[in-house]
Motif scaffolding. Sequence first.
Motif, short mmCIF file in Angstrom:
data_model
loop_
_atom_site.label_atom_id
_atom_site.label_comp_id
_atom_site.label_asym_id
_atom_site.label_seq_id
_atom_site.Cartn_x
_atom_site.Cartn_y
_atom_site.Cartn_z
N LEU A 60 -51.53 23.87 -7.43
CA LEU A 60 -50.86 22.87 -6.46
C LEU A 60 -52.04 22.14 -5.53
O LEU A 60 -51.65 20.79 -5.72
CB LEU A 60 -49.64 23.29 -5.80
CG LEU A 60 -48.25 23.66 -6.54
CD1 LEU A 60 -47.14 24.38 -5.84
CD2 LEU A 60 -48.06 22.51 -7.46
N LEU A 61 -52.75 22.81 -4.94
CA LEU A 61 -53.52 22.25 -4.09
C LEU A 61 -54.59 21.43 -4.91
O LEU A 61 -55.03 20.04 -4.53
CB LEU A 61 -54.59 23.23 -3.14
CG LEU A 61 -53.56 23.76 -2.01
CD1 LEU A 61 -54.16 25.16 -1.43
CD2 LEU A 61 -53.22 22.69 -1.27
N CYS A 62 -55.24 22.08 -5.88
CA CYS A 62 -56.04 21.18 -6.68
C CYS A 62 -55.54 20.02 -7.40
O CYS A 62 -56.30 18.87 -7.29
CB CYS A 62 -56.55 21.91 -7.69
SG CYS A 62 -57.72 23.33 -7.10
N SER A 63 -54.47 20.05 -7.74
CA SER A 63 -53.51 18.89 -8.26
C SER A 63 -53.42 17.90 -7.17
O SER A 63 -53.83 16.71 -7.52
CB SER A 63 -52.13 19.24 -8.84
OG SER A 63 -52.36 20.17 -9.92
N TRP A 64 -52.99 18.38 -5.88
CA TRP A 64 -52.72 17.25 -4.90
C TRP A 64 -54.20 16.56 -4.49
O TRP A 64 -54.08 15.40 -4.20
CB TRP A 64 -52.42 18.20 -3.65
CG TRP A 64 -52.03 17.53 -2.50
CD1 TRP A 64 -50.99 16.27 -2.52
CD2 TRP A 64 -52.52 17.56 -1.16
NE1 TRP A 64 -51.17 15.83 -1.22
CE2 TRP A 64 -51.88 16.64 -0.37
CE3 TRP A 64 -53.42 18.44 -0.58
CZ2 TRP A 64 -52.19 16.51 0.94
CZ3 TRP A 64 -53.68 18.43 0.78
CH2 TRP A 64 -53.10 17.43 1.38
N LEU A 67 -54.76 13.98 -7.16
CA LEU A 67 -53.80 12.86 -6.91
C LEU A 67 -54.49 11.94 -5.57
O LEU A 67 -54.19 10.84 -5.83
CB LEU A 67 -52.36 13.40 -6.71
CG LEU A 67 -51.67 13.84 -7.88
CD1 LEU A 67 -50.33 14.45 -7.52
CD2 LEU A 67 -51.40 12.73 -8.93
N ILE A 68 -54.89 12.70 -4.84
CA ILE A 68 -55.32 12.01 -3.69
C ILE A 68 -56.78 11.02 -3.95
O ILE A 68 -57.04 10.00 -3.54
CB ILE A 68 -55.76 12.88 -2.34
CG1 ILE A 68 -54.49 13.43 -1.65
CG2 ILE A 68 -56.62 12.26 -1.25
CD1 ILE A 68 -54.48 14.58 -0.77
#
Length: 143
Positions: A60-64, A67-68
């Motif tokens: 989730l952090l890598c995806s976030w 996205l940023i």
Amino acid sequence: MDTDFRSRYTFWTSIVGGFFTWLPTFTTQSQIQRYNAVPTLRESRLTLFFNTCGMILIMLLCSWIGLILFANYYNCDPVTTKTITSSDQLLPLFAIEVLGRYPGLPGLLLAGLTCGSLSFEYFKFHSSYHHRRFRQVLQARLV
């Protein structure tokens, strides 16, 4: 929602592809050692559960972060404008642009990323060395 598996990027291709991409993470030698190192089956299952929760958090952090980066560079691609030479340089560029106001913070972030990746590579090397050494000792005892 597109359900055609022949399409390149859909929800379902991401789920199926992600499953097979992340599956080896839970079946490596080091993971199996963690599951077998605890005394009971219940603790082994708890180990797997907490490992799964941690991996979901990391995904989730890598995806976030992705996205940023996408949102920040949506209209301006730094590779085509020759600000950077490779898309691998996006995160360091972003860190310098956003955290550049604070002395030392971009370097601290990039040093942390570098140390984390080197630590992971050292762990893989160390684990494979002990696996080979254990195999040699076992074969010597069986002969």
